[in-house]
Design a protein around this motif. Structure first.
Motif, PDB file in Angstrom:
ATOM      1  N   LEU A   1       0.821  -1.207   0.000  1.00 32.17           N
ATOM      2  CA  LEU A   1       0.000   0.000   0.000  1.00 32.17           C
ATOM      3  C   LEU A   1       0.857   1.260   0.000  1.00 32.17           C
ATOM      4  O   LEU A   1       0.564   2.228  -0.728  1.00 32.17           O
ATOM      5  N   CYS A   2       1.929   1.266   0.789  1.00 29.64           N
ATOM      6  CA  CYS A   2       2.815   2.436   0.826  1.00 29.64           C
ATOM      7  C   CYS A   2       3.516   2.647  -0.517  1.00 29.64           C
ATOM      8  O   CYS A   2       3.753   3.791  -0.919  1.00 29.64           O
ATOM      9  N   SER A   3       3.834   1.555  -1.215  1.00 34.42           N
ATOM     10  CA  SER A   3       4.488   1.688  -2.513  1.00 34.42           C
ATOM     11  C   SER A   3       3.557   2.322  -3.534  1.00 34.42           C
ATOM     12  O   SER A   3       3.969   3.156  -4.349  1.00 34.42           O
ATOM     13  N   ILE A   4       2.282   1.948  -3.507  1.00 37.84           N
ATOM     14  CA  ILE A   4       1.323   2.511  -4.455  1.00 37.84           C
ATOM     15  C   ILE A   4       1.097   3.996  -4.190  1.00 37.84           C
ATOM     16  O   ILE A   4       0.972   4.804  -5.114  1.00 37.84           O
ATOM     17  N   MET A   5       1.108   4.379  -2.907  1.00 34.21           N
ATOM     18  CA  MET A   5       0.859   5.786  -2.554  1.00 34.21           C
ATOM     19  C   MET A   5       2.137   6.603  -2.455  1.00 34.21           C
ATOM     20  O   MET A   5       2.083   7.807  -2.185  1.00 34.21           O
ATOM     21  N   GLY A   6       3.294   5.979  -2.681  1.00 31.71           N
ATOM     22  CA  GLY A   6       4.546   6.709  -2.625  1.00 31.71           C
ATOM     23  C   GLY A   6       4.954   7.124  -1.229  1.00 31.71           C
ATOM     24  O   GLY A   6       5.665   8.120  -1.049  1.00 31.71           O
ATOM     25  N   LEU A   7       4.538   6.357  -0.208  1.00 29.01           N
ATOM     26  CA  LEU A   7       4.863   6.664   1.183  1.00 29.01           C
ATOM     27  C   LEU A   7       6.102   5.888   1.611  1.00 29.01           C
ATOM     28  O   LEU A   7       6.445   4.860   1.004  1.00 29.01           O
ATOM     29  N   PRO A   8       6.791   6.337   2.649  1.00 29.48           N
ATOM     30  CA  PRO A   8       7.983   5.595   3.130  1.00 29.48           C
ATOM     31  C   PRO A   8       7.603   4.217   3.649  1.00 29.48           C
ATOM     32  O   PRO A   8       6.526   4.024   4.231  1.00 29.48           O
ATOM     33  N   TRP A   9       8.485   3.260   3.426  1.00 32.05           N
ATOM     34  CA  TRP A   9       8.274   1.932   3.982  1.00 32.05           C
ATOM     35  C   TRP A   9       8.534   1.953   5.491  1.00 32.05           C
ATOM     36  O   TRP A   9       9.282   2.788   5.998  1.00 32.05           O
ATOM     37  N   PHE A  10       7.936   1.030   6.180  1.00 29.38           N
ATOM     38  CA  PHE A  10       8.142   0.956   7.621  1.00 29.38           C
ATOM     39  C   PHE A  10       8.116  -0.497   8.078  1.00 29.38           C
ATOM     40  O   PHE A  10       7.428  -1.328   7.496  1.00 29.38           O
ATOM     41  N   VAL A  11       8.905  -0.776   9.096  1.00 34.28           N
ATOM     42  CA  VAL A  11       8.933  -2.075   9.781  1.00 34.28           C
ATOM     43  C   VAL A  11       8.982  -1.787  11.279  1.00 34.28           C
ATOM     44  O   VAL A  11       8.925  -0.629  11.707  1.00 34.28           O
ATOM     45  N   ALA A  12       9.093  -2.834  12.074  1.00 34.53           N
ATOM     46  CA  ALA A  12       9.172  -2.660  13.523  1.00 34.53           C
ATOM     47  C   ALA A  12      10.464  -1.930  13.887  1.00 34.53           C
ATOM     48  O   ALA A  12      11.557  -2.390  13.547  1.00 34.53           O
ATOM     49  N   ALA A  13      10.340  -0.791  14.546  1.00 28.31           N
ATOM     50  CA  ALA A  13      11.504  -0.009  14.970  1.00 28.31           C
ATOM     51  C   ALA A  13      12.078  -0.631  16.239  1.00 28.31           C
ATOM     52  O   ALA A  13      11.368  -0.771  17.242  1.00 28.31           O
ATOM     53  N   THR A  14      13.361  -0.991  16.197  1.00 32.19           N
ATOM     54  CA  THR A  14      13.970  -1.720  17.314  1.00 32.19           C
ATOM     55  C   THR A  14      13.990  -0.887  18.588  1.00 32.19           C
ATOM     56  O   THR A  14      13.519  -1.324  19.650  1.00 32.19           O
ATOM     57  N   VAL A  15      14.521   0.346  18.510  1.00 33.71           N
ATOM     58  CA  VAL A  15      14.664   1.171  19.709  1.00 33.71           C
ATOM     59  C   VAL A  15      13.299   1.536  20.282  1.00 33.71           C
ATOM     60  O   VAL A  15      13.065   1.451  21.501  1.00 33.71           O
ATOM     61  N   LEU A  16      12.363   1.929  19.425  1.00 36.53           N
ATOM     62  CA  LEU A  16      11.037   2.314  19.908  1.00 36.53           C
ATOM     63  C   LEU A  16      10.293   1.111  20.493  1.00 36.53           C
ATOM     64  O   LEU A  16       9.574   1.250  21.489  1.00 36.53           O
ATOM     65  N   SER A  17      10.462  -0.057  19.887  1.00 35.83           N
ATOM     66  CA  SER A  17       9.775  -1.253  20.399  1.00 35.83           C
ATOM     67  C   SER A  17      10.310  -1.650  21.771  1.00 35.83           C
ATOM     68  O   SER A  17       9.536  -2.010  22.675  1.00 35.83           O
ATOM     69  N   ILE A  18      11.634  -1.597  21.944  1.00 40.07           N
ATOM     70  CA  ILE A  18      12.217  -1.935  23.245  1.00 40.07           C
ATOM     71  C   ILE A  18      11.780  -0.926  24.311  1.00 40.07           C
ATOM     72  O   ILE A  18      11.454  -1.296  25.446  1.00 40.07           O
ATOM     73  N   SER A  19      11.742   0.362  23.949  1.00 39.57           N
ATOM     74  CA  SER A  19      11.287   1.383  24.900  1.00 39.57           C
ATOM     75  C   SER A  19       9.824   1.183  25.269  1.00 39.57           C
ATOM     76  O   SER A  19       9.425   1.388  26.426  1.00 39.57           O
ATOM     77  N   HIS A  20       9.025   0.758  24.299  1.00 38.05           N
ATOM     78  CA  HIS A  20       7.612   0.488  24.584  1.00 38.05           C
ATOM     79  C   HIS A  20       7.456  -0.664  25.568  1.00 38.05           C
ATOM     80  O   HIS A  20       6.659  -0.599  26.513  1.00 38.05           O
ATOM     81  N   VAL A  21       8.234  -1.726  25.359  1.00 35.08           N
ATOM     82  CA  VAL A  21       8.166  -2.878  26.275  1.00 35.08           C
ATOM     83  C   VAL A  21       8.654  -2.486  27.671  1.00 35.08           C
ATOM     84  O   VAL A  21       8.045  -2.869  28.686  1.00 35.08           O
ATOM     85  N   ASN A  22       9.721  -1.698  27.750  1.00 35.38           N
ATOM     86  CA  ASN A  22      10.244  -1.280  29.058  1.00 35.38           C
ATOM     87  C   ASN A  22       9.241  -0.418  29.818  1.00 35.38           C
ATOM     88  O   ASN A  22       9.178  -0.471  31.058  1.00 35.38           O
ATOM     89  N   SER A  23       8.455   0.380  29.099  1.00 28.50           N
ATOM     90  CA  SER A  23       7.471   1.229  29.783  1.00 28.50           C
ATOM     91  C   SER A  23       6.299   0.435  30.328  1.00 28.50           C
ATOM     92  O   SER A  23       5.554   0.940  31.169  1.00 28.50           O
ATOM     93  N   LEU A  24       6.128  -0.806  29.864  1.00 31.56           N
ATOM     94  CA  LEU A  24       5.007  -1.641  30.307  1.00 31.56           C
ATOM     95  C   LEU A  24       5.434  -2.702  31.312  1.00 31.56           C
ATOM     96  O   LEU A  24       4.662  -3.618  31.599  1.00 31.56           O
TER      97      LEU A  24
END
Length: 394
Positions: free
Chosen positions: A110-133
């Motif tokens: 979908l992002c390729s068709i709309m010309g948007l940046p690709w995205f995957v799971a962000a390592t630093v943000l995911s670890i920070s999210h887990v630490n906050s919980l």
């Protein structure tokens, strides 16, 4: 209270520093955001044709770089998912690796068709999210660290994160006041705070640490320190090479270099034993391996202490000795491999002892210091030499 405030540390830091920047009036580079919600280029719309003005054969030629991007996206997504789903986080729900990849694949299309940046799971943000919980025990002795109980597993925070990210396109008038140095400092803090508990970072610190100040790490118990340093140098060298390629014009081959790490890991089998690699490069968490190792050591110590107590409490009479000729033991090449129960049952003395004790009551252990009537068994080979086996001696 401090734990609750620390969960909003990043948000509070950005708000305070934006206020300080506004009151002081120091000129600083700000976040560049568009004023209107529209495509960034006036020459294109919301949807982009896959072929465009290019010839048809470019679709086939794009398969090669697409394969490289697939490898990179797969590695980035799965590495982050494995870090988040580590056993030491004590997650109760399933992992869902395949479902995550399916969602990422659909969103990338979908992002390729709309010309948007690709995205995957962000390592630093995911670890920070887990630490906050993280969920910790509230009752603890003075000076004792709270006990880690697990993670608050829910979908509310993840849903609200992406809702607020979507609403950020309507808050561009406020986001343009955020100084770029503040964002760089926040990202640097989040990256450094995520290094805690990573084995590579712990092994790097061992280079300048005296032996008496080194922590009780499980791999230091079984792997020599110089081999630990060699393993760390190999990892650091691979990291430097990958970073250099990523920052150069040859960044297009970066996914292939990531894949080449698999073969480099295989080459380490010639420098380290399998047992050493099991301690240095294992998916089992450090804390769990140390706990299991301490438990095994304690069991061995308890067994050795019990064996010493039994040897001290059961003195033997030197008169009753039964000799079993090893040559009569068929199918046994090793004279120490003797089934004591079977051989004792075949002896006449043991049969007479068993007959005398069949009608008696259950025996109780005596606390007397006098020598007890007992049977001592010596296993000898054909040369008359005594064979001692700790597993078969009584």
């Amino acid at each position: 209270v401090r734990s609750t405030i620390s969960d909003f540390a990043v948000f509070l830091t950005i708000m305070i520093m934006v206020l300080v920047d506004y009151l002081v009036g120091v000129p600083s580079p700000k976040l560049n955001v568009p004023d209107r919600f529209e495509p960034t280029s006036n020459t294109r719309g919301w949807l982009i044709s896959p072929l465009g003005p290019n010839p048809w054969w470019t679709l086939l030629a794009a398969a090669v770089p697409a394969l490289l991007c697939t490898i990179l996206i797969f590695m980035d997504q799965q590495i982050t998912a494995v870090i988040v789903n580590r056993k030491e986080n004590k997650l109760k729900k399933g992992c869902g690796y395949h479902l995550d990849l399916l969602v990422v694949a659909l969103m990338l299309g979908l992002c390729s068709i709309m010309g948007l940046p690709w995205f995957v799971a962000a390592t630093v943000l995911s670890i920070s999210h887990v630490n906050s919980l993280k969920l910790e025990s509230e009752c603890a002795a003075p000076g004792e660290q709270p006990k880690f109980l697990g993670i608050r597993e829910q979908r509310v925070t993840g849903f609200m994160i992406f809702v607020l990210m979507g609403c950020s396109v309507f808050m561009t008038s406020a986001l343009k006041f955020i100084p770029m140095p503040v964002l760089y400092g926040v990202f640097l803090y989040m990256g450094v705070s995520s290094l805690k508990g990573i084995q590579l970072f712990d092994r790097i610190k061992l280079f300048g640490m005296p032996a008496k100040h080194q922590p009780d790490l499980i791999y230091l118990r079984y792997v020599p320190l110089w081999k630990v340093h060699i393993f760390t140098v190999v990892q650091l060298s691979c990291l430097i090479v990958l970073w250099s390629i990523k920052a150069s014009a040859a960044a297009v081959v970066f996914p292939m270099m990531v894949l080449a790490l698999v073969f480099i890991r295989k080459l380490l089998d010639f420098c380290f034993t399998k047992r050493e690699l099991s301690w240095l490069d294992d998916l089992i968490p450090e804390s769990k391996k140390k706990k299991d190792d301490d438990k095994k050591k304690k069991e061995k110590e308890d067994a050795r202490r019990m064996l010493e107590e039994v040897e001290d409490d059961l003195p033997y009479d030197g008169g009753n000795v039964i000799n079993f000729p090893i040559k009569n033991l068929k199918g046994r090449m090793d004279p120490s491999e003797v089934n004591i129960s079977d051989e004792m049952a075949k002896s006449g003395i043991w049969k007479s002892v068993s007959m005398n004790t069949d009608s008696s009551k259950a025996l109780k252990r005596s606390s007397s210091q006098e020598k007890l009537p007992s049977v001592q068994i010596n296993v000898e080979n054909e040369d008359g030499r005594r064979v001692v086996d700790a597993e078969t001696s009584l």
